[in-house]
Write an enzyme that holds these catalytic residues in place. Structure first.
Site, mmCIF file in Angstrom:
data_model
loop_
_atom_site.group_PDB
_atom_site.id
_atom_site.type_symbol
_atom_site.label_atom_id
_atom_site.label_comp_id
_atom_site.label_asym_id
_atom_site.label_seq_id
_atom_site.Cartn_x
_atom_site.Cartn_y
_atom_site.Cartn_z
ATOM 1 N N LYS A 54 0.861 -1.185 0.000
ATOM 2 C CA LYS A 54 0.000 0.000 0.000
ATOM 3 C C LYS A 54 0.898 1.236 0.000
ATOM 4 O O LYS A 54 1.943 1.246 0.670
ATOM 5 C CB LYS A 54 -0.888 -0.051 1.251
ATOM 6 C CG LYS A 54 -1.962 1.010 1.338
ATOM 7 C CD LYS A 54 -2.832 0.772 2.584
ATOM 8 C CE LYS A 54 -3.985 1.734 2.676
ATOM 9 N NZ LYS A 54 -4.861 1.441 3.842
ATOM 10 N N SER A 78 -9.754 1.124 2.650
ATOM 11 C CA SER A 78 -8.908 1.985 1.863
ATOM 12 C C SER A 78 -7.786 1.256 1.104
ATOM 13 O O SER A 78 -7.208 1.830 0.182
ATOM 14 C CB SER A 78 -8.272 3.040 2.762
ATOM 15 O OG SER A 78 -7.408 2.438 3.696
ATOM 16 N N SER A 125 -9.897 -1.392 6.766
ATOM 17 C CA SER A 125 -9.277 -1.075 5.471
ATOM 18 C C SER A 125 -8.481 -2.204 4.828
ATOM 19 O O SER A 125 -8.077 -2.084 3.677
ATOM 20 C CB SER A 125 -8.370 0.150 5.609
ATOM 21 O OG SER A 125 -9.140 1.322 5.592
#
Lengths: 493, 95
Positions: free
Chosen positions: A81, A156, A180
């Site tokens: 990420k 996310s 997330s």
């Protein structure tokens, strides 16, 4: 020669390299070819790190050629990420304020993956600063769900989830503050885990809410999830909240079965109005599978968890507003041009650099912490947090694992909820209480509704990742679902 | 508790966000929508409940007070928007 990474597991890759069936360079090239073929449709990445990948693969191939023992993730293409620092990459958090930020040090969890032989293929798209549940809040455009390109991959950590789902990476790391990792895992049909708070060092992940954030893996199988957890967990002197707690060899203990395991279905959360009845039915079918394997199934209520959402939308933004104060246009990140003085520089750099959801959360958090409102909001939310912890403690007296769906719905259409923050916030209703309590939880694919994946949410006691992996593995083996998205199976590379 | 336009402007200043007028108006509506949800916890009687600040079972982590290697100055300055003489450069400070 290129290989289909959507069918190869981390263990198979390492063993195949050791046996000379293929090389780590083959694997890196296969991942890069797949990214080249799919990225235009999916947009999972902010940055593809071909050079770093080929260098790392060459080092693994050198080890193999020298007959040295290979580390556990040798030659495995992985993605991170874009809120995790890695030297040689930018770490943008999908924000204009950090668009050109170049990492000056490595995130510990990333470093541990690379030291275990993993091959970094790229940095993944996300909701800006991890604020969101759809990856639509990225300054660089949304990520598309490999199961249906008109739909969101969740968020996310949507880019990490989509990359693994589409076979562009074999493993990925995300961060989970209120769901997330797990919610995008559910929406993309991947195995997605949030470890116990303190299991994995947070050093080098850009902080959102420091008392809630935790790094964890995405994978196609439970075994790879277990393998990755063993690699990334452990005490780190650079994160004072990381804990020195021995972790079992999860890939070994996960095979112990669920005979006599006490599984509690969380009745009141399952009954929530916003939960799609077909998602609920899918979850109950999975519970039946566990019962068929010898688990003892019962029901339990977590009444305070109904207040998890409001408590989270005070505590999360409060901590975020404090953490994001560092983006001031002075030391790094976007600086507004022609500022008259320092105050003007702060005001304009921040307003220009942060996107709408970041501004919303900073405002909400600053308000909740401001004079006159602190007790009514932040103080009250911290007490709700105590009640939620007590609910879990009580439930874990009678049960070893608690079950809900991971997300109340399957993947929604891009644009469907982006203009309605409150409706978007409800996507995390099942995952938020876990972060507030600091316990571990995993989402495992448990079927399809309208051709879209549903996730089974398994929650466990603090530091009892072993029981979660055992439950998830037993279910996965018995259910034997094919969770390759149509996009990945159709592709010839 | 509804938030007024004046409060939105005050909070924006505290948060060092130079918002445009239309952003202030939008945020007032959005924040009030969110606060309606959040205000549900105001109804709870939480007398005598201790607040939880974190979920980690640890307190007061310390390390020996010894100097450790840190980021070289050049690396710390690498992302600086403006720098001069090995320092971050900023516009004039105060009046």
């Amino acid at each position: 020669m290129t290989h289909d990474l959507s069918t190869l597991t981390a263990g198979r890759i390492r063993d195949g390299i050791a046996a000379g069936d293929f090389t780590a360079t083959d694997m890196a090239e296969s991942a890069l070819a797949r990214i080249a073929a799919l990225e235009g449709d999916v947009h999972a990445f902010n940055e593809v790190t071909a050079g770093l990948a080929l260098d790392a693969a060459a080092r693994v191939d050198d080890l193999a050629a020298a007959g040295e023992p290979l580390p556990p993730l040798a030659g495995v293409p992985v993605a991170f990420k874009d809120n995790m620092n890695l030297r040689g990459t930018n770490t943008s958090c999908s924000s204009l304020i950090l668009e050109s930020y170049s990492s000056v040090y490595d995130c510990t969890a990333v470093r541990r993956m690379l030291d275990a032989g993993a091959v970094p293929v790229g940095k993944c798209n996300m909701d800006e600063f991890a604020f969101g549940s759809s990856t639509e809040n990225s300054a660089f455009g949304p990520t598309h769900n490999p199961w249906d390109l008109d739909r969101v991959p969740g968020g996310s950590s949507g880019g990490s989830a989509a990359a693994v789902s589409a076979g562009m990476a074999v493993l990925a790391l995300g961060s989970d503050t209120g769901g997330s990792i797990r919610q995008p895992g559910a929406l993309t049909g991947t195995v997605a885990m949030k470890p116990t708070y303190g299991r994995v060092s947070r050093y080098g992940v850009v902080a959102f809410a420091s008392s809630l954030d935790q790094i964890g893996p995405f994978s196609k199988t439970v075994e790879e999830c277990a393998l990755t957890l063993n690699v990334i967990c452990g005490k780190d002197p650079m994160d004072a909240t990381s804990v020195d707690m021995p972790m079992q060899d999860l890939a070994a203990t996960m095979r112990d079965g669920v005979e006599g395991l006490r599984v509690g279905v969380v009745r009141d959360l399952m009954a929530l109005e916003g939960c799609d009845p077909r998602v609920r039915a899918c979850t109950m079918d999975a519970v039946e599978v566990l019962a068929g394997l010898g688990a003892e199934v019962g029901e339990v209520d977590l009444p305070s968890c109904m207040y998890g959402m409001p408590a989270y939308y005070i505590i999360g933004p409060a901590e975020a507003s404090s953490n994001l104060a560092r983006f001031d246009g002075i030391r790094y990140g976007h600086r507004a041009e022609g500022a008259e003085d320092v105050m003007d520089l702060y005001l304009r750099s921040r307003a220009e650099g942060f996107g709408p959801e970041s501004i919303r959360r900073i405002m909400l958090g600053t308000y909740a912490l401001s004079a006159g409102y602190y007790d009514a909001y932040y103080g009250q939310a911290q007490k709700v947090r105590t009640l939620i912890i007590r609910d879990f403690e009580k439930a874990f007296c009678d049960y070893d694992v608690l079950v809900t769906p991971t997300s109340p719905t399957v993947a929604f259409k891009i644009g469907e909820k982006s203009s309605d923050p409150v409706s978007m916030y409800l996507s995390d209703v099942y995952t938020i209480p876990v972060n507030l309590a600091g316990i571990p939880a995993v989402s495992v694919p448990c079927g399809l509704v309208d051709g879209l994946p549903v996730g089974l949410h398994l929650m466990g006691r603090h530091f009892d990742e072993a029981t979660l992996m055992r439950t998830a593995y037993s279910y996965e083996k018995a259910a034997a679902l094919d969770m390759r998205p149509p996009l990945a199976s159709a592709l010839g590379v | 508790m509804a938030i007024s336009e004046e409060q939105v402007r005050h909070v924006a200043t505290l948060a060092r966000l130079g918002l445009r007028d239309e952003q202030v108006a939008e945020l007032q509506v959005e924040l009030n929508d969110i606060l309606v949800q959040i205000d549900r916890i105001q109804a709870l009687d939480l007398t005598g409940v201790e607040p939880t600040t974190h979920a980690a079972a640890i307190t007061n982590v310390t390390r020996p007070d010894v100097v450790r290697p840190c980021l070289p100055r050049s690396e710390a300055l690498r992302n600086a928007p403006e720098q001069q003489d090995g320092a971050f450069l900023i516009p004039k400070f105060g009046g």
